[in-house]
Design an enzyme around this catalytic site. Sequence first.
Site, PDB file in Angstrom:
ATOM      1  N   ILE A  28       0.815  -1.224   0.000  1.00  0.00           N
ATOM      2  CA  ILE A  28       0.000   0.000   0.000  1.00  0.00           C
ATOM      3  C   ILE A  28       0.844   1.267   0.000  1.00  0.00           C
ATOM      4  O   ILE A  28       0.334   2.342  -0.287  1.00  0.00           O
ATOM      5  CB  ILE A  28      -1.074   0.049   1.119  1.00  0.00           C
ATOM      6  CG1 ILE A  28      -0.464   0.248   2.491  1.00  0.00           C
ATOM      7  CG2 ILE A  28      -2.022  -1.102   1.070  1.00  0.00           C
ATOM      8  CD1 ILE A  28      -1.456   0.829   3.475  1.00  0.00           C
ATOM      9  N   ASN A  52      -5.867  -3.277   6.673  1.00  0.00           N
ATOM     10  CA  ASN A  52      -5.143  -3.582   7.900  1.00  0.00           C
ATOM     11  C   ASN A  52      -3.671  -3.174   7.827  1.00  0.00           C
ATOM     12  O   ASN A  52      -3.036  -2.974   8.857  1.00  0.00           O
ATOM     13  CB  ASN A  52      -5.263  -5.092   8.178  1.00  0.00           C
ATOM     14  CG  ASN A  52      -4.305  -5.564   9.243  1.00  0.00           C
ATOM     15  OD1 ASN A  52      -4.477  -5.269  10.412  1.00  0.00           O
ATOM     16  ND2 ASN A  52      -3.265  -6.288   8.839  1.00  0.00           N
ATOM     17  N   TYR A  86       2.584   7.301  15.304  1.00  0.00           N
ATOM     18  CA  TYR A  86       1.581   6.255  15.092  1.00  0.00           C
ATOM     19  C   TYR A  86       0.204   6.736  15.551  1.00  0.00           C
ATOM     20  O   TYR A  86      -0.791   6.576  14.844  1.00  0.00           O
ATOM     21  CB  TYR A  86       1.988   4.987  15.852  1.00  0.00           C
ATOM     22  CG  TYR A  86       1.025   3.834  15.714  1.00  0.00           C
ATOM     23  CD1 TYR A  86       1.026   3.040  14.568  1.00  0.00           C
ATOM     24  CD2 TYR A  86       0.109   3.529  16.722  1.00  0.00           C
ATOM     25  CE1 TYR A  86       0.143   1.977  14.425  1.00  0.00           C
ATOM     26  CE2 TYR A  86      -0.778   2.472  16.596  1.00  0.00           C
ATOM     27  CZ  TYR A  86      -0.755   1.699  15.450  1.00  0.00           C
ATOM     28  OH  TYR A  86      -1.632   0.648  15.313  1.00  0.00           O
TER      29      TYR A  86
END
Length: 289
Positions: free
Chosen positions: A86, A113, A210
């Site tokens: 991705i 995911n 994150y």
Amino acid sequence: MTSYSRVAAVTGANKGIGLAVVRQLALQYPKSAFNNGPLLIYLTARNEERGRAALESLTADKQLQSAKALKSQGGLTDIKYLNLDISSKQSVDDFAAHLKTNHPDGVDFLINNAAVALQGFDSNVVKETLDCNYYSTLRAVELTLPHIKDGGRLVNVASMAGQLSSKYSDSIKSRFRNAQTTEDITRLMQEFATGVENGSHEADWPSAAYAVSKAGVIGVTKVIARQNQESGSKTLINSCCPGYVKTDMTRGGGTKTPDQGAAMPVLLALGDIRGSNGEFWSEGKIVNW
């Protein structure tokens, strides 16, 4: 050529939560309301060797065998490896083109995911984290959403780390929650990255790449879900936290098994979620963002 009643794709599926999601889709599909015949699941991974090894592990999986889940065992589900990185624009383009060409009627379930959790915190970590977790996920959603059947499901795996904690300024939280377009969320991601680069981010943001990337995923999921619904679509688009799962990403520090972590994304794909759209889920229920 086998014809399939339903088609699913799971990104980042060669290990951890992604692989467990593929497994649980195969196990739970036969008893789900979506079961109207054979299911094809694309197990996607950026590394072909690892992707095909994951595929072999599922063929040898004792629980799948005893449930007769796979077509090769007399069940309903076929699982195929499909390359997808991705973080590569070309790879995402090829993935969307594959779905369009091979499934002109559309696919039913897409579970995004794939993600990274890098150690450390500096402008390079922020750039790499946002590129994969936010920008690449957004691109994958925008390119694949047109190929999801009306009434299908799209699930973006986020994290409770993406909740808007007290480490965000009130103005940033307000902009996240009141965002009307994907550009509004993208602008926030850009401002965070710029702030880290010039050392001014701490007034408004946590020092956590994150966490901010997952706040972006939750926010952009809400925007896209609302826009999609306003266009008349019945596809349900939600984000979720799988929990603290023992995987390579948590460096073995989790409290849940990958199968337990897969429960939430699989519920949003196959379960009765009462028309939920644009919500953020954790532990089987909608949670405040």
